[in-house]
Design an enzyme around this catalytic site. Structure first.
Site, mmCIF file in Angstrom:
data_model
loop_
_atom_site.group_PDB
_atom_site.id
_atom_site.type_symbol
_atom_site.label_atom_id
_atom_site.label_comp_id
_atom_site.label_asym_id
_atom_site.label_seq_id
_atom_site.Cartn_x
_atom_site.Cartn_y
_atom_site.Cartn_z
ATOM 1 N N TYR A 1 142.776 -2.335 36.809
ATOM 2 C CA TYR A 1 143.145 -3.751 36.939
ATOM 3 C C TYR A 1 143.783 -4.007 38.305
ATOM 4 C CZ TYR A 1 146.085 -7.887 36.474
ATOM 5 O OH TYR A 1 146.723 -9.091 36.693
ATOM 6 N N LEU B 1 156.313 -7.972 26.958
ATOM 7 C CA LEU B 1 157.468 -7.644 26.128
ATOM 8 C C LEU B 1 158.032 -8.834 25.367
ATOM 9 C CD1 LEU B 1 159.558 -5.602 25.142
ATOM 10 C CD2 LEU B 1 160.897 -6.073 27.223
#
Length: 328
Positions: free
Chosen positions: A146, A193
């Site tokens: 990525y 998160l």
């Protein structure tokens, strides 16, 4: 184009049905610009497109090839594949979906004389930096496919800017969080998160995993730089204004301060009133102890400064959005 007075621009926003793209499109429209959102809806959501935007469903490069001849002033390019783990197991999907799509987009801009570009890049281009805060001069050594594809696109943009006079800016984001009204984070595969922790509070996840509690930090958990999505979007408006013909400028975007995993969990507990059970798991390979941005260049050259840096405020916006989606 540097320091050009504000005027109405006709802009194409690729990936404008996604998280960051939708917020950015909303802020552009509020600033008075004419926005066309292009998204294939592979990861975006049709109801995340601002009601005042023109929406064209389809591949970013193919649509750009058809529409840029209508006289667009610029492109904000968010469309991308962005799951780090998937990029390592299916690299072809990322080289094709990210690099080849972006190359075709650049070619369409060249062919139709579209002279402004703001590109959604990433801190993953730096890999595992040796020191923090991270400036734009840090070595770019991505550790996953990525990040490598985003870095390759940055190199391509530099070449096209020099050869064809495109005024281009790449914005390398750190951890984007928060929400803006009805525009927020809702990935099918969630890896970030704060939304993962909030899924525990909504009952969609039993507990949150903490990957490593033995880092050399104040509480043993890894520290990351969180930037509110609205601050991020506003940086794109400034980048459009300050982009310079034939130049490709790169800026890091972060708050300049970091919060540990435990600090994020505690902020989520305070905001939601939920105990949010947590379990410690081994460290993940390649996770640095601290990743914090130096955004001094963006401040000096764009006049950008993050305004929404309070962690509880960031979490509260994300929680409000999460709750609004519970019965949808």
């Amino acid at each position: 184009m540097t320091d050009e007075p504000t005027k109405t621009l006709k802009l194409m926003v690729t990936g404008g049905a996604g998280y960051v793209g939708s917020v950015c499109a909303a802020r552009l429209i509020e600033a008075g610009h004419d926005v066309t959102v292009v998204d294939d809806l592979s990861t975006g959501h049709a109801d995340a497109v601002h009601p005042d935007a023109t929406f064209v469903e389809g591949d970013a490069a193919e649509v750009a090839g058809r529409l840029l001849g209508d006289g667009f002033d610029g492109v904000l390019h968010f469309a991308a594949k962005s799951l780090v783990g998937e990029s390592m197991t299916d690299p072809a999907k990322y080289w094709e979906g990210n690099v080849l799509t972006s190359l075709r987009l650049l070619e369409a801009m060249r062919d139709h004389g579209t002279k402004r570009l703001v590109f959604s890049s990433t801190a993953a281009t730096y890999g595992e930096p040796e020191s923090s805060p991270i400036p734009e001069t840090a070595p770019t050594q991505p550790t996953n496919t990525y990040g490598a594809t985003k870095l390759a696109i940055d190199h391509a943009i530099t070449s096209f800017s020099r050869a064809h006079g495109i005024a281009a800016v790449s914005l390398r984001y750190f951890n984007v969080a928060g929400a803006y009204g009805s525009f927020g984070e809702r990935h099918t595969t969630e890896t970030h998160l704060i939304p993962l922790v909030l899924q525990v509070a909504t009952g969609d996840r039993e507990r949150i995993q903490i990957f490593g509690d033995d880092y050399p930090t104040s509480d043993g958990t890894a520290i990351r730089d969180y930037i509110h999505v609205v601050d991020l979007a506003d940086a794109h408006l400034l980048a459009l204004r300050h982009a310079a013909d034939g130049e490709h400028r790169i800026y890091n975007l972060g708050s300049g301060t970091g919060f540990s995993v435990l600090e994020v969990i505690e902020a989520c507990r305070r905001t939601t009133g939920h105990e949010i059970p947590a379990a410690v798991a081994p460290r993940r390979a390649g996770d640095p102890s601290v990743l914090v941005a130096s955004s001094e260049r963006a401040g000096d050259e764009l006049g950008w400064k993050p305004e929404r840096t309070d962690l509880d405020g960031i979490v509260a916006d994300a929680w409000t959005f999460t709750q609004s989606r519970q019965n949808v």
